[in-house]
Design an enzyme around this catalytic site. Structure first.
Site, PDB file in Angstrom:
ATOM      1  N   SER B  45       0.914  -0.979   0.090  1.00 17.38           N
ATOM      2  CA  SER B  45      -0.106  -0.096  -0.109  1.00 17.38           C
ATOM      3  C   SER B  45       0.804   1.188   0.120  1.00 17.38           C
ATOM      4  CB  SER B  45      -0.886   0.039   1.026  1.00 17.38           C
ATOM      5  OG  SER B  45      -1.847   0.649   0.972  1.00 17.38           O
ATOM      6  N   GLU B  46       0.549   2.299  -0.804  1.00 12.17           N
ATOM      7  CA  GLU B  46       1.638   3.260  -1.084  1.00 12.17           C
ATOM      8  C   GLU B  46       1.952   4.067   0.085  1.00 12.17           C
ATOM      9  OE1 GLU B  46      -0.962   2.886  -3.385  1.00 12.17           O
ATOM     10  OE2 GLU B  46      -2.074   4.634  -3.641  1.00 12.17           O
ATOM     11  N   ASN B  47       0.948   4.139   0.857  1.00 10.78           N
ATOM     12  CA  ASN B  47       1.232   4.864   2.201  1.00 10.78           C
ATOM     13  C   ASN B  47       2.174   4.489   3.183  1.00 10.78           C
ATOM     14  OD1 ASN B  47      -1.036   2.928   2.756  1.00 10.78           O
ATOM     15  ND2 ASN B  47      -1.146   3.986   4.732  1.00 10.78           N
ATOM     16  N   GLY B  48       2.705   3.167   2.809  1.00  8.22           N
ATOM     17  CA  GLY B  48       4.067   2.886   3.287  1.00  8.22           C
ATOM     18  C   GLY B  48       3.858   1.625   4.209  1.00  8.22           C
ATOM     19  N   SER B  87       8.377   4.001  -0.119  1.00  7.81           N
ATOM     20  CA  SER B  87       7.334   3.492  -0.935  1.00  7.81           C
ATOM     21  C   SER B  87       7.341   3.504  -2.482  1.00  7.81           C
ATOM     22  CB  SER B  87       6.071   3.961  -0.431  1.00  7.81           C
ATOM     23  OG  SER B  87       4.942   3.456  -0.777  1.00  7.81           O
TER      24      SER B  87
END
Lengths: 233, 248
Positions: B45-48, B87
């Site tokens: 998930s690109e938020n980390g 990320s």
């Protein structure tokens, strides 16, 4: 040890003025500098430019600054959760610069690391690349993006020490580490502020050199945007 | 015709052993429910977070652990957290193997538009531009037509682009389509859908070669669901398995 602690949020935000550019950590409402935002609202400073992945919701996070019309310009990647934001944007009151999320993070990291600009494939061939230099490397096209320039960076960490070292928790890390040291003054607010020597140097996420002021925030609300759960079997 | 879960099920068949996968919001998120049990896959998930797990049990939600849709989640053994720049290093650096995302329009040359409708909707691109500009493999999950019944598979996109010449495959409620320099190649048709139906719903050039298999029988023979995937199975299956409490 070089001490970075300040006694409260008022002291931490000393020097913020109308028209300045601020970086604010957080993804949605996760890991946002709640105390710095509240103080910016209280101070009532105007015409600010905010670099932040999102714009908060109507009544929390950066939404609080938007409500008071303190924001002149937002630089974000996604602004979908805020009606007031949309209204101000469509009416032209608010200037908005939408930036791909990875580019936004890298523009912070470049400022932190002393790179004036970098090439990224993100946005090539789209309106994001309009007016920007493009170049081919190994048969692929890239867009030149410049590092951000900001007066203050406001970040939120889980734990910190007197030397300004920071440790984050979960996905509340997000943009916060990238913004440390990427602005003139970095202000870190933490849930737990410990004496130097209390944190294991092996576990530090952001070394204190990137932080100028650190203070302990009291009573974090940590609002959840989408509370999703599953039933116990 | 496939429903949203059917589309997700079909896309899950494209997920291979050892893949790191980024799932967009909407139908793509459902793909996690249907990945086979005999392969190892991690969701980014690109938020980390890498190694995303199912929603937490009621009372165990943690405001500090969310996905890119800002939903509370959990992590699976082997998971890691990282900052946003790291990320997107995973994404731009092609360490993520497969990106599955939604779209408003896809053109026959692989262009995609999914972030802006001028004058109507401007929410922003989030991480989509970074994802589509870098991923080796991009699958679009979407309905074949929009609410007005107009084709979303076009000769040229009409909306502002998210990325150029990047989409490899499209799975819709009607068909599975591959992008080729010549146009949209029809690979499979959904149960109860004829080639003529797909042609009628496709504005771009549709290339039909030989008999087009129906993908219904493939879907029925999906692998078993393991304990971990069993939990993932419940992600986003809100109606049946979840209580979603929207506080605000």
């Amino acid at each position: 040890m070089i001490r970075k602690t300040v006694s409260n949020v008022e002291e931490a935000l000393k020097g913020v003025k109308d028209g300045m550019t601020f970086m604010l950590g957080g993804f949605g409402l996760c890991g946002i500098p709640e105390k710095a935002i509240a103080e910016l609202v209280r101070l009532g400073i105007k015409d600010i430019t905010c670099i932040s992945n999102n714009a908060g919701v109507d009544d929390f996070g950066l939404g609080l600054l938007l409500q008071k019309h303190q924001v002149k310009k937002m630089i974000s990647s996604y602004v979908g959760e805020n009606d007031e934001f949309e209204r101000q944007m469509l009416s032209g009151e608010l200037e908005v610069e939408l930036t791909p999320q990875g580019t936004l993070a890298e523009k912070c990291r470049a400022a932190q690391g002393g790179f004036p600009a970098f090439f990224t494939p993100a946005g090539y061939g789209t309106e994001v690349a309009e007016g920007k230099e493009t170049r081919e490397f190994n048969g692929k096209m890239y867009v030149l993006e410049e590092a951000f320039k900001a007066d203050f960076a406001f970040v939120k960490a889980w734990k910190g020490d007197e030397a300004g070292n920071l440790i984050f928790k979960g996905t509340a890390r997000n943009f916060n580490p990238c913004m440390c040291g990427a602005a003139g003054i970095t202000v870190a607010e933490v849930e737990e502020l410990l004496p130097a020597g209390s944190l294991d140097p092996n576990q530090i996420h952001v070394p204190g050199i990137f932080v100028q002021r650190i203070f302990k925030g009291e009573g974090y609300e940590k609002r959840i945007e989408q509370r999703t759960v599953r039933k116990r079997a | 015709m496939l429903d949203k879960n059917g589309i997700a099920k079909r896309i899950a068949m494209e997920v291979k052993d050892g893949y790191y996968v980024n799932l967009g919001i909407g139908i793509p998120t459902l793909v996690a429910n249907f990945v086979r049990d005999d392969i190892s896959v991690e969701f980014q998930s690109e938020n980390g977070v890498l190694g995303m797990g199912p929603f937490p049990f009621e009372g165990e939600e943690d405001a500090d652990i969310i996905n890119a849709g800002k939903q509370t989640i959990t992590t699976l053994p082997g998971a890691s957290f990282f900052d946003s720049a790291t990320s997107f290093s995973m994404i731009r650096g092609k360490h993520v193997d497969l990106t599955i995302l939604g779209a408003m329009e896809v053109a026959e040359n692989g262009d995609i538009a999914n972030w802006k409708i001028p004058g109507k909707m401007v929410k922003g691109m989030g991480g989509a531009m970074d994802l589509v500009s870098s991923a080796e493999d991009i699958i679009v999950a979407m309905m074949h037509t929009n609410r007005a019944g107009e084709s979303k598979l076009l000769k040229r996109c009409t909306l502002p682009l998210t990325g150029v010449k990047c989409v490899k495959k499209i799975v819709t409620n009607l068909a599975v389509i591959e992008i080729d320099p010549e146009g949209f190649i029809l690979l499979e048709r959904a149960p109860g859908v004829s080639v003529a139906d797909i042609k009628a719903a496709t504005e771009g050039t549709l290339i039909v070669e030989g008999d087009i298999p129906r993908n219904g029988h493939i879907l029925i023979n999906l692998g078993r669901i393991s304990s971990i995937n069993y939990t993932l199975h419940f992600i986003h299956n809100i109606r049946d398995n979840f209580t979603t409490i929207m506080r605000f």
